[in-house]
Design an enzyme around this catalytic site. Structure first.
Site, PDB file in Angstrom:
ATOM      1  N   ARG A 206       5.892  -0.963   1.267  1.00  0.00           N
ATOM      2  CA  ARG A 206       5.553  -1.634   0.017  1.00  0.00           C
ATOM      3  C   ARG A 206       6.416  -1.068  -1.105  1.00  0.00           C
ATOM      4  NH1 ARG A 206       0.676  -0.549   2.705  1.00  0.00           N
ATOM      5  NH2 ARG A 206      -0.614  -2.402   3.120  1.00  0.00           N
ATOM      6  N   LYS A 256      -2.599   2.297  -0.187  1.00  0.00           N
ATOM      7  CA  LYS A 256      -3.505   1.171  -0.422  1.00  0.00           C
ATOM      8  C   LYS A 256      -4.776   1.270   0.413  1.00  0.00           C
ATOM      9  CE  LYS A 256      -3.346  -3.838  -1.028  1.00  0.00           C
ATOM     10  NZ  LYS A 256      -2.504  -5.051  -0.931  1.00  0.00           N
ATOM     11  N   ARG A 335       9.778  -6.838   2.021  1.00  0.00           N
ATOM     12  CA  ARG A 335       8.723  -6.554   3.005  1.00  0.00           C
ATOM     13  C   ARG A 335       8.413  -7.805   3.825  1.00  0.00           C
ATOM     14  NH1 ARG A 335       4.221  -3.045   3.944  1.00  0.00           N
ATOM     15  NH2 ARG A 335       2.178  -4.072   4.036  1.00  0.00           N
ATOM     16  N   HIS A 358      -1.168  -2.255   8.064  1.00  0.00           N
ATOM     17  CA  HIS A 358      -2.375  -3.072   7.959  1.00  0.00           C
ATOM     18  C   HIS A 358      -3.454  -2.538   8.909  1.00  0.00           C
ATOM     19  CE1 HIS A 358      -0.162  -6.839   6.253  1.00  0.00           C
ATOM     20  NE2 HIS A 358      -0.474  -5.961   5.326  1.00  0.00           N
ATOM     21  N   TYR A 368       1.096 -12.785   5.900  1.00  0.00           N
ATOM     22  CA  TYR A 368       2.458 -13.142   6.304  1.00  0.00           C
ATOM     23  C   TYR A 368       2.493 -14.323   7.270  1.00  0.00           C
ATOM     24  CZ  TYR A 368       3.424  -8.639   4.215  1.00  0.00           C
ATOM     25  OH  TYR A 368       3.506  -7.596   3.333  1.00  0.00           O
TER      26      TYR A 368
END
Length: 393
Positions: A206, A256, A335, A358, A368
């Site tokens: 990211r 994140k 990304r 993820h 995505y």
């Protein structure tokens, strides 16, 4: 002067100016002074109605003044409700509030705001704002009123009763084709952002993770020690390199999610770019002298400070322009491009999800879905095949 009893409170209504004033006695303040609340109106009946509303609010625990507006509630939330949030978040939310909430609703009394007002406001915004932005501005109003509720300034949160409508379609994120990616790498080669672009494109980190990367988290595998060591200690004369994606520019430095903390092996192209970048940064540090800020960041300003996201976006637009693909691309789409390239090469979605940090494939598929294609190797190995190790800056 007429004396009346409203509930258990004594009130008076008397002529004043061109209308009437009503005052209700609530006893005494801690300093010994009488505590009275006044309301004005054109008739005795209007004033009495306002005094009755005062008593109802008091008995419901509501303590807001008659003039407390939606604007006041939002300003209070911006001042008190964003503790611990990053400066960038505060600036963003303040801008959204000042642009989209306050002009339309700010002047109205908070206690007079009704669900229909919120509905009409959101429906108007939905004609020109994207759904994500609509949710953000609606969230500002909901959280502002929620804070006002907690401080006994309003009884209920009418914004919570309204569903955020769908807005206009925003520009979907795109992915670079292989040819475009090659052109971007070539255009970036002579810029200070070269290593940033290479790393983002070939590892899928990211943008906030790249900007927070420190040199002690760029590591080389040292066979003799059977361990990963920082390149600042081990140097670049090794065969395997990796980065610890353990930090972001978020307040507190956390990634994140917990799953976002990951270690990624680097393809040769990224290693070469980082090695050249390290040499250039050493020259910058020498030139800056005492002005150098020792944050130990891989990507930083000319004096070692953290990179500003807006400046990175601006520099990246210059790169894409020189690459001949226009100026509407953003760094986060590197990304997306990584995911697309991995998918095109048959990398399983489970591996892609791990590479991009993820928690599961469902997140990857949702975010995505336009870049994913049907279903072999790991990220670094794939990038070595795609771009080889012959790129030079």
């Amino acid at each position: 002067m007429a004396k009346i009893l409203i509930g258990k409170y004594e009130a008076t209504i008397y002529p004043e100016g061109v209308g009437y004033t009503g005052a209700i006695s609530l006893g005494f303040l801690p300093n010994g002074r009488r505590h009275r609340i006044k309301r004005k109106g054109k008739s005795k009946a209007a004033v009495k109605g306002k005094l009755i509303k005062v008593v109802e609010d008091i008995e419901a625990g509501i303590a807001a003044s008659e003039n407390y507006t939606v604007h006041d509630a939002i300003k209070d939330w911006l001042a008190k409700g964003l503790k611990g949030r990053s400066d960038a978040t505060i600036v963003k939310l303040t801008g959204l509030a000042e642009k989209h909430v306050m002009p339309a609703l700010g002047a109205g009394k908070l206690h007079g705001l009704i669900a229909d007002d919120v509905d009409e406001w959101l429906d108007e915004l939905a004609t020109h704002l994207a759904t994500t932005t609509l949710r953000e501005v609606h969230g500002i109003l909901k959280r502002s009123i929620r804070q006002a509720q907690a401080r006994n300034k309003v009884l209920r949160n009418v914004a919570e009763l309204v569903t955020t409508p769908e807005g206009v379609d925003g520009r979907p994120s795109r992915a670079l084709t292989r040819e475009q990616a090659t052109a971007v790498l070539k255009a970036a080669a002579s810029t200070n952002l070269h290593a940033y672009v290479v790393l983002s494109l070939t590892t899928g980190v990211r943008t906030e993770e790249a900007r927070a990367l420190r040199w002690d988290h760029v590591v080389a595998w040292v066979p003799k020690l059977k361990s990963w060591r920082p390149v600042t200690e081990a140097g670049f004369k090794h065969k395997r390199f990796a980065i610890y994606v353990w930090r972001t520019v978020r307040r507190g430095g956390d990634t994140k999610t917990r799953k976002s903390r990951r270690t990624l092996e680097l393809p040769k192209l990224a290693v070469q770019a980082l090695q050249r970048h390290h040499v250039r940064q050493a020259a910058q540090k020498l030139k800056a002298g005492e002005a150098w800020q020792a944050h130990h960041l891989v990507f930083c300003t000319s004096v070692g400070g953290p990179l500003d996201a807006a400046n990175v976006r601006r520099s990246f637009r210059g790169i894409t322009k020189n690459a001949g693909i226009g100026t509407t691309w953003t760094p986060r789409e590197l990304r997306h491009s990584f995911v697309s390239i991995m998918s095109d090469q048959g990398v399983p979605i489970e591996t892609i999800a791990d590479l991009v940090g993820h928690a599961g494939t469902s997140v990857t598929e949702a975010v995505y879905r336009h870049q994913l294609r049907p279903v072999i190797t790991k990220g670094a190995q794939t990038m070595n095949i795609i771009f080889g190790d012959s790129q030079h800056g």
